[in-house]
Motif scaffolding. Structure first.
Motif, PDB file in Angstrom:
ATOM      1  N   GLU A  32       0.835  -1.191   0.116  1.00 49.68           N
ATOM      2  CA  GLU A  32      -0.119  -0.146  -0.026  1.00 49.68           C
ATOM      3  C   GLU A  32       1.020   1.328  -0.094  1.00 49.68           C
ATOM      4  OE1 GLU A  32      -3.270   2.072   2.708  1.00 49.68           O
ATOM      5  OE2 GLU A  32      -3.296  -0.034   2.764  1.00 49.68           O
ATOM      6  N   ARG A  33       1.916   1.278   0.785  1.00 47.17           N
ATOM      7  CA  ARG A  33       2.812   2.322   0.805  1.00 47.17           C
ATOM      8  C   ARG A  33       3.490   2.759  -0.474  1.00 47.17           C
ATOM      9  NH1 ARG A  33       6.063   1.682   6.324  1.00 47.17           N
ATOM     10  NH2 ARG A  33       5.139  -0.331   6.208  1.00 47.17           N
ATOM     11  N   ARG A  42       1.038   4.299  -2.879  1.00 47.08           N
ATOM     12  CA  ARG A  42       0.997   5.779  -2.533  1.00 47.08           C
ATOM     13  C   ARG A  42       2.019   6.302  -3.009  1.00 47.08           C
ATOM     14  NH1 ARG A  42      -1.368   4.224   2.688  1.00 47.08           N
ATOM     15  NH2 ARG A  42       0.555   4.715   3.512  1.00 47.08           N
ATOM     16  N   TRP A  49       2.051   6.604  -6.837  1.00 47.72           N
ATOM     17  CA  TRP A  49       1.132   7.344  -7.433  1.00 47.72           C
ATOM     18  C   TRP A  49       1.701   9.038  -7.442  1.00 47.72           C
ATOM     19  CZ3 TRP A  49      -1.890  11.416  -5.746  1.00 47.72           C
ATOM     20  CH2 TRP A  49      -2.940  11.717  -6.510  1.00 47.72           C
ATOM     21  N   SER A  50       2.072   9.179  -6.007  1.00 46.20           N
ATOM     22  CA  SER A  50       2.444  10.756  -5.627  1.00 46.20           C
ATOM     23  C   SER A  50       3.509  11.261  -6.773  1.00 46.20           C
ATOM     24  CB  SER A  50       2.892  10.724  -4.040  1.00 46.20           C
ATOM     25  OG  SER A  50       4.244  10.302  -3.946  1.00 46.20           O
ATOM     26  N   ARG A 101      -5.222  10.298   1.303  1.00 41.16           N
ATOM     27  CA  ARG A 101      -5.652   9.007   0.533  1.00 41.16           C
ATOM     28  C   ARG A 101      -6.360   9.345  -0.586  1.00 41.16           C
ATOM     29  NH1 ARG A 101      -8.151   5.673   5.361  1.00 41.16           N
ATOM     30  NH2 ARG A 101      -6.812   6.306   7.041  1.00 41.16           N
ATOM     31  N   ALA A 160      -1.114   9.850   5.672  1.00 42.41           N
ATOM     32  CA  ALA A 160      -0.701   9.830   4.591  1.00 42.41           C
ATOM     33  C   ALA A 160      -1.972  10.487   3.655  1.00 42.41           C
ATOM     34  CB  ALA A 160      -0.136   8.470   4.205  1.00 42.41           C
TER      35      ALA A 160
END
Length: 148
Positions: free
Chosen positions: A29-30, A33, A36-37, A148, A146
């Motif tokens: 998951e991290r 993220r 994606w960032s 969402r 973080a």
């Protein structure tokens, strides 16, 4: 007792069953993220985070333990994202060039005519130092802070 990330990385290098699955579960998951960032695209972020896990699996034996495992893995992940952006940018230029040359003109090949990019080594070192500081700060974030 739960294994540390560093222990799991060594276990992956030794091809112990289940170690890789556990690290993927911890970081999936991290990793998405963060990807994606950097990329701001769901599919690209998914592809790059998967590619980072593949690279982790292939290079687990090279983890020297001089930094935290997460710092090492996030560096792999960001490099995957940057590689992806470079590849995509290169293809866009080539495709754009081909579309423009569809008229059959006799102009010289712009790819062959373009000068090699200049990379300032000092700038690269500054960028690396900044990225090291950023990843150290990322490590201090709690999962609840973080976006969402």
């Amino acid at each position: 007792m739960e294994s540390s990330d560093e222990q799991l990385c060594r276990a992956i290098a030794e091809r112990e069953p289940g170690a890789f699955d556990l690290l993927v579960e911890r970081y999936q998951e991290r990793a998405y993220r963060i990807a994606w960032s950097v990329l701001r695209d769901r599919e690209d972020a998914r592809d790059c985070s998967q590619e980072a896990f593949i690279r982790l699996h292939e290079s687990a034996g090279s983890f020297a333990g001089q930094s935290k495992f997460s710092t090492w893995f996030y560096r792999i992940l960001v490099n995957c994202c940057l590689d992806h952006q470079r590849r995509r940018r290169g293809w866009r230029r080539l495709i754009g060039w081909r579309d423009q040359r569809a008229d059959g003109s006799d102009e010289p090949d712009p790819v062959e005519q373009a000068p090699a990019p200049f990379a300032d080594p000092v700038e690269g070192m500054d960028t690396e130092r900044r990225m090291t500081k950023i990843w150290a700060l990322v490590e201090d974030l709690s999962p609840s802070s973080a976006p969402r």
